[in-house]
Design a protein around this motif. Sequence first.
Motif, PDB file in Angstrom:
ATOM      1  N   SER A  93      67.588 -35.275   6.391  1.00 47.96           N
ATOM      2  CA  SER A  93      66.338 -35.098   5.649  1.00 47.96           C
ATOM      3  C   SER A  93      65.741 -33.718   5.902  1.00 47.96           C
ATOM      4  N   ASN A  94      66.157 -33.049   6.980  1.00 51.06           N
ATOM      5  CA  ASN A  94      65.694 -31.678   7.236  1.00 51.06           C
ATOM      6  C   ASN A  94      66.627 -30.623   6.643  1.00 51.06           C
ATOM      7  N   GLY A  95      67.621 -31.081   5.907  1.00 52.87           N
ATOM      8  CA  GLY A  95      68.503 -30.140   5.209  1.00 52.87           C
ATOM      9  C   GLY A  95      69.599 -29.541   6.077  1.00 52.87           C
ATOM     10  N   CYS A  96      69.728 -29.999   7.321  1.00 55.19           N
ATOM     11  CA  CYS A  96      70.710 -29.417   8.248  1.00 55.19           C
ATOM     12  C   CYS A  96      72.145 -29.658   7.783  1.00 55.19           C
ATOM     13  N   LEU A  97      72.358 -30.813   7.136  1.00 53.99           N
ATOM     14  CA  LEU A  97      73.735 -31.181   6.805  1.00 53.99           C
ATOM     15  C   LEU A  97      74.271 -30.409   5.596  1.00 53.99           C
TER      16      LEU A  97
ATOM     17  N   LYS B  47      81.126 -25.822   8.507  1.00 51.28           N
ATOM     18  CA  LYS B  47      80.741 -25.455   7.132  1.00 51.28           C
ATOM     19  C   LYS B  47      80.210 -24.029   7.249  1.00 51.28           C
ATOM     20  N   ASP B  48      79.048 -23.737   6.638  1.00 55.49           N
ATOM     21  CA  ASP B  48      78.448 -22.415   6.880  1.00 55.49           C
ATOM     22  C   ASP B  48      78.108 -22.263   8.353  1.00 55.49           C
ATOM     23  N   GLY B  49      77.645 -23.349   8.941  1.00 56.07           N
ATOM     24  CA  GLY B  49      77.323 -23.350  10.369  1.00 56.07           C
ATOM     25  C   GLY B  49      78.385 -24.123  11.133  1.00 56.07           C
TER      26      GLY B  49
ATOM     27  N   ASP C  23      81.135 -28.924  18.014  1.00 57.81           N
ATOM     28  CA  ASP C  23      81.481 -27.648  18.642  1.00 57.81           C
ATOM     29  C   ASP C  23      80.276 -27.050  19.375  1.00 57.81           C
ATOM     30  N   VAL C  24      79.077 -27.289  18.807  1.00 53.16           N
ATOM     31  CA  VAL C  24      77.862 -26.823  19.481  1.00 53.16           C
ATOM     32  C   VAL C  24      77.724 -27.569  20.817  1.00 53.16           C
ATOM     33  N   ALA C  25      77.966 -28.892  20.776  1.00 55.16           N
ATOM     34  CA  ALA C  25      77.889 -29.695  22.001  1.00 55.16           C
ATOM     35  C   ALA C  25      78.867 -29.162  23.048  1.00 55.16           C
TER      36      ALA C  25
ATOM     37  N   LYS D 152      67.746 -16.072  15.105  1.00 59.65           N
ATOM     38  CA  LYS D 152      68.568 -15.325  14.146  1.00 59.65           C
ATOM     39  C   LYS D 152      70.001 -15.847  14.167  1.00 59.65           C
ATOM     40  N   VAL D 153      70.584 -16.005  13.011  1.00 58.13           N
ATOM     41  CA  VAL D 153      72.006 -16.368  12.923  1.00 58.13           C
ATOM     42  C   VAL D 153      72.681 -15.439  11.922  1.00 58.13           C
ATOM     43  N   LYS D 154      73.995 -15.382  12.006  1.00 59.26           N
ATOM     44  CA  LYS D 154      74.746 -14.563  11.057  1.00 59.26           C
ATOM     45  C   LYS D 154      75.370 -15.465   9.999  1.00 59.26           C
ATOM     46  N   VAL D 155      75.025 -15.245   8.746  1.00 64.22           N
ATOM     47  CA  VAL D 155      75.635 -15.966   7.641  1.00 64.22           C
ATOM     48  C   VAL D 155      76.346 -14.932   6.768  1.00 64.22           C
TER      49      VAL D 155
ATOM     50  N   LYS E  55      67.167 -22.029   9.891  1.00 64.67           N
ATOM     51  CA  LYS E  55      66.193 -23.030   9.458  1.00 64.67           C
ATOM     52  C   LYS E  55      65.592 -23.782  10.651  1.00 64.67           C
ATOM     53  N   VAL E  56      64.311 -24.132  10.548  1.00 62.44           N
ATOM     54  CA  VAL E  56      63.692 -24.992  11.565  1.00 62.44           C
ATOM     55  C   VAL E  56      63.389 -26.347  10.932  1.00 62.44           C
ATOM     56  N   VAL E  57      63.131 -27.344  11.762  1.00 56.04           N
ATOM     57  CA  VAL E  57      62.775 -28.655  11.222  1.00 56.04           C
ATOM     58  C   VAL E  57      61.411 -28.546  10.534  1.00 56.04           C
TER      59      VAL E  57
ATOM     60  N   TRP F 227      70.536 -35.254  20.257  1.00 54.10           N
ATOM     61  CA  TRP F 227      71.612 -35.928  19.515  1.00 54.10           C
ATOM     62  C   TRP F 227      72.837 -35.011  19.403  1.00 54.10           C
ATOM     63  N   ILE F 228      72.604 -33.756  19.013  1.00 53.54           N
ATOM     64  CA  ILE F 228      73.733 -32.818  18.861  1.00 53.54           C
ATOM     65  C   ILE F 228      74.480 -32.683  20.190  1.00 53.54           C
ATOM     66  N   LEU F 229      73.723 -32.551  21.279  1.00 54.29           N
ATOM     67  CA  LEU F 229      74.362 -32.356  22.587  1.00 54.29           C
ATOM     68  C   LEU F 229      75.094 -33.608  23.068  1.00 54.29           C
TER      69      LEU F 229
HETATM   70  C1  HEC Z   1      71.561 -22.182   5.493  1.00 50.01           C
HETATM   71  C2  HEC Z   1      72.502 -22.839   6.368  1.00 50.01           C
HETATM   72  C3  HEC Z   1      71.978 -23.573   7.600  1.00 50.01           C
HETATM   73  C4  HEC Z   1      71.060 -24.590   7.650  1.00 50.01           C
HETATM   74  C5  HEC Z   1      70.292 -25.209   6.509  1.00 50.01           C
HETATM   75  C6  HEC Z   1      70.993 -24.997   9.031  1.00 50.01           C
HETATM   76  N1  HEC Z   1      71.851 -24.247   9.788  1.00 50.01           N
HETATM   77 FE1  HEC Z   1      72.194 -24.446  11.789  1.00 50.01          FE
HETATM   78  N2  HEC Z   1      73.363 -22.783  11.752  1.00 50.01           N
HETATM   79  C7  HEC Z   1      73.771 -22.115  10.620  1.00 50.01           C
HETATM   80  C8  HEC Z   1      74.671 -21.042  11.002  1.00 50.01           C
HETATM   81  C9  HEC Z   1      75.343 -20.073  10.049  1.00 50.01           C
HETATM   82  C10 HEC Z   1      74.778 -21.101  12.417  1.00 50.01           C
HETATM   83  C11 HEC Z   1      75.654 -20.274  13.343  1.00 50.01           C
HETATM   84  C12 HEC Z   1      75.248 -18.879  13.434  1.00 50.01           C
HETATM   85  C13 HEC Z   1      75.980 -18.113  14.476  1.00 50.01           C
HETATM   86  O1  HEC Z   1      77.001 -18.555  14.998  1.00 50.01           O
HETATM   87  O2  HEC Z   1      75.486 -17.034  14.752  1.00 50.01           O
HETATM   88  C14 HEC Z   1      73.954 -22.212  12.846  1.00 50.01           C
HETATM   89  C15 HEC Z   1      73.805 -22.582  14.159  1.00 50.01           C
HETATM   90  C16 HEC Z   1      73.220 -23.777  14.567  1.00 50.01           C
HETATM   91  C17 HEC Z   1      73.236 -24.291  15.922  1.00 50.01           C
HETATM   92  C18 HEC Z   1      73.920 -23.632  17.117  1.00 50.01           C
HETATM   93  C19 HEC Z   1      73.003 -22.695  17.817  1.00 50.01           C
HETATM   94  C20 HEC Z   1      73.659 -22.062  19.004  1.00 50.01           C
HETATM   95  O3  HEC Z   1      72.898 -21.573  19.848  1.00 50.01           O
HETATM   96  O4  HEC Z   1      74.872 -22.049  19.125  1.00 50.01           O
HETATM   97  C21 HEC Z   1      72.572 -25.478  15.897  1.00 50.01           C
HETATM   98  C22 HEC Z   1      72.323 -26.415  17.066  1.00 50.01           C
HETATM   99  C23 HEC Z   1      72.133 -25.698  14.548  1.00 50.01           C
HETATM  100  N3  HEC Z   1      72.524 -24.646  13.768  1.00 50.01           N
HETATM  101  C24 HEC Z   1      71.429 -26.799  14.132  1.00 50.01           C
HETATM  102  C25 HEC Z   1      70.845 -26.936  12.873  1.00 50.01           C
HETATM  103  C26 HEC Z   1      69.901 -27.960  12.516  1.00 50.01           C
HETATM  104  C27 HEC Z   1      69.473 -29.116  13.428  1.00 50.01           C
HETATM  105  C28 HEC Z   1      69.503 -27.722  11.245  1.00 50.01           C
HETATM  106  C29 HEC Z   1      68.440 -28.443  10.437  1.00 50.01           C
HETATM  107  C30 HEC Z   1      67.085 -28.318  10.945  1.00 50.01           C
HETATM  108  C31 HEC Z   1      70.251 -26.556  10.779  1.00 50.01           C
HETATM  109  N4  HEC Z   1      71.045 -26.104  11.803  1.00 50.01           N
HETATM  110  C32 HEC Z   1      70.178 -26.011   9.496  1.00 50.01           C
HETATM  111  C33 HEC Z   1      73.398 -22.407   9.314  1.00 50.01           C
HETATM  112  C34 HEC Z   1      72.456 -23.364   8.956  1.00 50.01           C
END
Ligand code: HEC
Length: 104
Positions: free
Chosen positions: A29-33, A42-44, A49-51, A73-76, A84-86, A100-102
């Motif tokens: 529901s927060n769009g994470c999936l 996927k994109d993330g 793997d994060v766990a 900051k993340v690299k896409v 994204k934040v919740v 949950w992720i961990l």
């Molecule tokens: C627009 C795409 C996108 C959305 C939406 C998104 N993420 Fe991500 N997320 C990424 C990408 C890309 C990375 C990895 C970036 C990197 O490796 O630098 C990432 C990394 C992460 C990580 C790993 C952080 C780390 O320190 O290794 C977690 C946990 C995570 N996301 C959780 C979530 C959760 C929970 C949500 C929903 C609130 C969410 N993401 C929504 C793209 C997204």
Amino acid sequence: MKKLLLPLAIAAALAAPGIASADEAAAKSNGCLKCHSVDKKKDGPAFKDVAKKYKGKADAEAKLTTFLSKGGKVKVDGQEEDHKVVKGGDAAVAGSIAKWILSL
Ligand code: HEC
């Protein structure tokens, strides 16, 4: 009214195929999936793997809770973006999803 709608939304998401827990429903529901799945990149990264990456790190939960409530900051595709934040930057929801992720 809002208080009533949230459990209903979670119940509806739980009824959806492939959704295994309330936390996964919250992630949905927060769009994470859109960018993550439990076990496929996927994109993330896959949440499993994060766990793995954070396994044995004492501050992992706190770190991810901050990341998911305040952002980071993340690299896409080579471009730096704000992750994204919740919704509302809610630390309780972020903490629950982080836990949950961990656990995966
Ligand atoms: C627009 C795409 C996108 C959305 C939406 C998104 N993420 Fe991500 N997320 C990424 C990408 C890309 C990375 C990895 C970036 C990197 O490796 O630098 C990432 C990394 C992460 C990580 C790993 C952080 C780390 O320190 O290794 C977690 C946990 C995570 N996301 C959780 C979530 C959760 C929970 C949500 C929903 C609130 C969410 N993401 C929504 C793209 C997204």
